[in-house]
Design a protein around this motif. Structure first.
Motif, PDB file in Angstrom:
ATOM      1  N   TYR A  95     -56.608 -36.713 -11.390  1.00 56.35           N
ATOM      2  CA  TYR A  95     -56.375 -35.733 -10.653  1.00 56.35           C
ATOM      3  C   TYR A  95     -55.503 -34.021 -11.139  1.00 56.35           C
ATOM      4  O   TYR A  95     -56.039 -33.301 -11.264  1.00 56.35           O
ATOM      5  N   GLY A  96     -54.194 -34.941 -11.921  1.00 57.43           N
ATOM      6  CA  GLY A  96     -53.659 -34.101 -12.283  1.00 57.43           C
ATOM      7  C   GLY A  96     -53.930 -33.747 -14.314  1.00 57.43           C
ATOM      8  O   GLY A  96     -53.462 -32.306 -13.879  1.00 57.43           O
ATOM      9  N   GLY A  97     -54.784 -34.697 -14.392  1.00 46.74           N
ATOM     10  CA  GLY A  97     -54.947 -33.269 -16.101  1.00 46.74           C
ATOM     11  C   GLY A  97     -56.136 -32.617 -15.556  1.00 46.74           C
ATOM     12  O   GLY A  97     -56.130 -31.612 -16.222  1.00 46.74           O
ATOM     13  N   ILE A  98     -56.875 -33.509 -14.944  1.00 47.57           N
ATOM     14  CA  ILE A  98     -58.423 -32.772 -14.666  1.00 47.57           C
ATOM     15  C   ILE A  98     -58.406 -31.468 -14.081  1.00 47.57           C
ATOM     16  O   ILE A  98     -58.939 -29.701 -14.125  1.00 47.57           O
ATOM     17  N   ALA A  99     -57.776 -31.085 -13.028  1.00 49.21           N
ATOM     18  CA  ALA A  99     -57.184 -29.825 -12.437  1.00 49.21           C
ATOM     19  C   ALA A  99     -56.479 -28.937 -13.202  1.00 49.21           C
ATOM     20  O   ALA A  99     -56.276 -27.825 -13.699  1.00 49.21           O
ATOM     21  N   GLY A 100     -55.665 -28.924 -13.950  1.00 49.06           N
ATOM     22  CA  GLY A 100     -54.567 -28.287 -15.566  1.00 49.06           C
ATOM     23  C   GLY A 100     -55.609 -28.242 -16.225  1.00 49.06           C
ATOM     24  O   GLY A 100     -55.588 -26.884 -16.837  1.00 49.06           O
ATOM     25  N   GLY A 101     -56.464 -29.620 -16.340  1.00 50.47           N
ATOM     26  CA  GLY A 101     -57.674 -28.728 -17.865  1.00 50.47           C
ATOM     27  C   GLY A 101     -58.717 -27.517 -17.452  1.00 50.47           C
ATOM     28  O   GLY A 101     -58.860 -26.584 -17.820  1.00 50.47           O
ATOM     29  N   VAL A 102     -59.191 -27.846 -16.089  1.00 50.02           N
ATOM     30  CA  VAL A 102     -60.026 -26.396 -15.080  1.00 50.02           C
ATOM     31  C   VAL A 102     -59.739 -24.999 -15.248  1.00 50.02           C
ATOM     32  O   VAL A 102     -58.977 -23.985 -15.820  1.00 50.02           O
ATOM     33  N   VAL A 103     -58.104 -25.206 -14.966  1.00 49.82           N
ATOM     34  CA  VAL A 103     -57.415 -24.175 -14.168  1.00 49.82           C
ATOM     35  C   VAL A 103     -56.918 -23.545 -15.996  1.00 49.82           C
ATOM     36  O   VAL A 103     -57.325 -21.707 -16.031  1.00 49.82           O
ATOM     37  N   LEU A 104     -56.809 -24.260 -16.782  1.00 58.15           N
ATOM     38  CA  LEU A 104     -56.343 -23.567 -18.413  1.00 58.15           C
ATOM     39  C   LEU A 104     -57.106 -22.910 -18.895  1.00 58.15           C
ATOM     40  O   LEU A 104     -57.525 -21.787 -20.033  1.00 58.15           O
ATOM     41  N   VAL A 105     -58.933 -23.460 -18.733  1.00 55.09           N
ATOM     42  CA  VAL A 105     -59.700 -23.401 -19.680  1.00 55.09           C
ATOM     43  C   VAL A 105     -60.674 -21.959 -18.515  1.00 55.09           C
ATOM     44  O   VAL A 105     -60.186 -20.588 -19.492  1.00 55.09           O
ATOM     45  N   GLY A 106     -59.978 -21.859 -17.884  1.00 51.99           N
ATOM     46  CA  GLY A 106     -60.038 -20.451 -16.568  1.00 51.99           C
ATOM     47  C   GLY A 106     -59.515 -18.553 -17.132  1.00 51.99           C
ATOM     48  O   GLY A 106     -60.123 -18.396 -16.872  1.00 51.99           O
ATOM     49  N   LEU A 107     -58.580 -19.816 -17.316  1.00 50.35           N
ATOM     50  CA  LEU A 107     -57.059 -18.529 -18.277  1.00 50.35           C
ATOM     51  C   LEU A 107     -58.261 -17.972 -19.546  1.00 50.35           C
ATOM     52  O   LEU A 107     -56.817 -17.105 -19.765  1.00 50.35           O
ATOM     53  N   SER A 108     -58.148 -19.565 -20.139  1.00 46.25           N
ATOM     54  CA  SER A 108     -58.166 -18.209 -22.019  1.00 46.25           C
ATOM     55  C   SER A 108     -60.033 -18.243 -21.302  1.00 46.25           C
ATOM     56  O   SER A 108     -60.684 -17.826 -20.642  1.00 46.25           O
ATOM     57  N   ASP A 109     -59.501 -17.614 -22.964  1.00 46.45           N
ATOM     58  CA  ASP A 109     -60.964 -16.150 -22.387  1.00 46.45           C
ATOM     59  C   ASP A 109     -62.376 -16.969 -23.645  1.00 46.45           C
ATOM     60  O   ASP A 109     -63.706 -16.512 -24.042  1.00 46.45           O
ATOM     61  N   SER A 110     -62.101 -18.921 -23.339  1.00 47.68           N
ATOM     62  CA  SER A 110     -63.561 -19.774 -23.700  1.00 47.68           C
ATOM     63  C   SER A 110     -63.866 -19.427 -22.633  1.00 47.68           C
ATOM     64  O   SER A 110     -64.345 -19.308 -21.513  1.00 47.68           O
ATOM     65  N   THR A 111     -65.864 -20.253 -23.199  1.00 49.85           N
ATOM     66  CA  THR A 111     -67.152 -20.108 -22.350  1.00 49.85           C
ATOM     67  C   THR A 111     -67.132 -21.438 -21.943  1.00 49.85           C
ATOM     68  O   THR A 111     -66.435 -22.383 -22.094  1.00 49.85           O
TER      69      THR A 111
END
Length: 292
Positions: A95-111
């Motif tokens: 849970y921590g891994g996927i939550a952190g990944g989604v948040v960080l990808v959302g903060l980046s300019d990536s699609t």
């Protein structure tokens, strides 16, 4: 048309073959320790590493390696020293891994397309640099799994006995954690973080249906993984399907076929002696046949 006349297909095949060998060679130890799902947990942590790389414009593969290793080592230390059970530690990792990944990808300019490549794999986009990283790290993991097979088997089979025997149990456990993290990370481009655990476990489960010894099971699992990877890349190129998902589906199909075949063979072996016993001793059968 020959698919492998294209360089990107050759790179895809080479990368898939490396993972097809490496993942089962490591997975047999995880299955032995009843940690079949740890690949999924570390895969989710690798997603956080991908998010870190995309956020700071660094190589997502390299940041995923670092974050995955830290996460795997952390879980192993919690399991050894803390009061948290292995299942709970894996749940926190999920849970921590996927939550952190989604948040960080959302903060980046990536699609979202970039994230999808790591979630489900993007084997045909493997560059020469990616292939070099996959090959070097894959060979390192494979060498460690084969060279340290007796010690790793002892730790996975009976940790207390291994400790009494003088083996460095903590170091070997940490080695398994680190190599699992590395394997998950390099397999992101092949099958994606959501499917990598299947390539670690399914070939091993298939091999266990027809083998008994640890060494033969390991060899058979690696052969099944290699075959699924080679055929999967070819089929995905012909049918224009996702390579990672195709490889996993073929591995599962091999498991089902081997399981059914082994069950049928065992049933036939039990049936033949029973028929012979029902028919009576050979001399009686011959006497009855001559009387007729």
């Amino acid at each position: 048309m020959d698919l492998f006349q294209y360089e990107f297909m050759l790179r895809a095949l080479a990368g898939a073959l490396v993972i097809g060998l490496t993942a089962p060679a490591l997975g047999i130890y995880l299955v032995q320790r009843r940690l079949s799902l740890i690949g999924d947990g570390i895969g989710h942590v690798a997603l956080t590493g991908v998010g870190v790389g995309l956020l700071f414009n660094q190589s997502p593969v390299l940041t995923a390696v670092v974050v995955s290793i830290l996460g795997a080592v952390g879980v192993e230390l919690v399991r050894q020293r803390g009061r948290t059970s292995g299942d709970l530690a894996l749940a926190l990792l999920f849970y921590g891994g996927i939550a952190g990944g989604v948040v960080l990808v959302g903060l980046s300019d990536s699609t979202s397309a970039n994230l999808t490549q790591f979630l489900f794999g993007s084997l045909t986009t493997t560059s020469r640099q990616d292939l070099i990283v996959i090959a070097v790290l894959g060979v390192a993991v494979l060498t460690a799994m084969l060279a340290l097979r007796p010690a790793l088997f002892a730790v996975c089979n009976d940790e207390e006995y291994a400790r009494v025997s003088g083996l460095p149990v903590r170091t070997l456990n940490l080695l398994l954690a680190v190599t699992t993290a590395v394997t998950v990370t390099i397999a992101m481009r092949t099958v994606g973080v959501l499917l990598v655990s299947a390539l670690m476990v399914v070939p091993v489960a298939a091999a266990q249906q027809v083998t008994r010894g640890f060494r033969t099971t390991m060899a058979a699992a690696m052969a099944i993984g290699l075959g699924a990877a080679a055929v999967g890349v070819t089929v995905s190129g012909e049918l224009d399907t996702a390579p990672g998902a195709t490889i996993v589906i073929l591995a599962i199909a091999a498991f089902l076929a081997i399981t059914v075949g082994a069950a049928t063979w065992r049933m036939l072996r039990r049936r033949i002696p029973a028929e012979r016993e029902h028919a009576g001793p050979p001399e009686v059968v011959l006497q009855e046949a001559s009387a007729r």
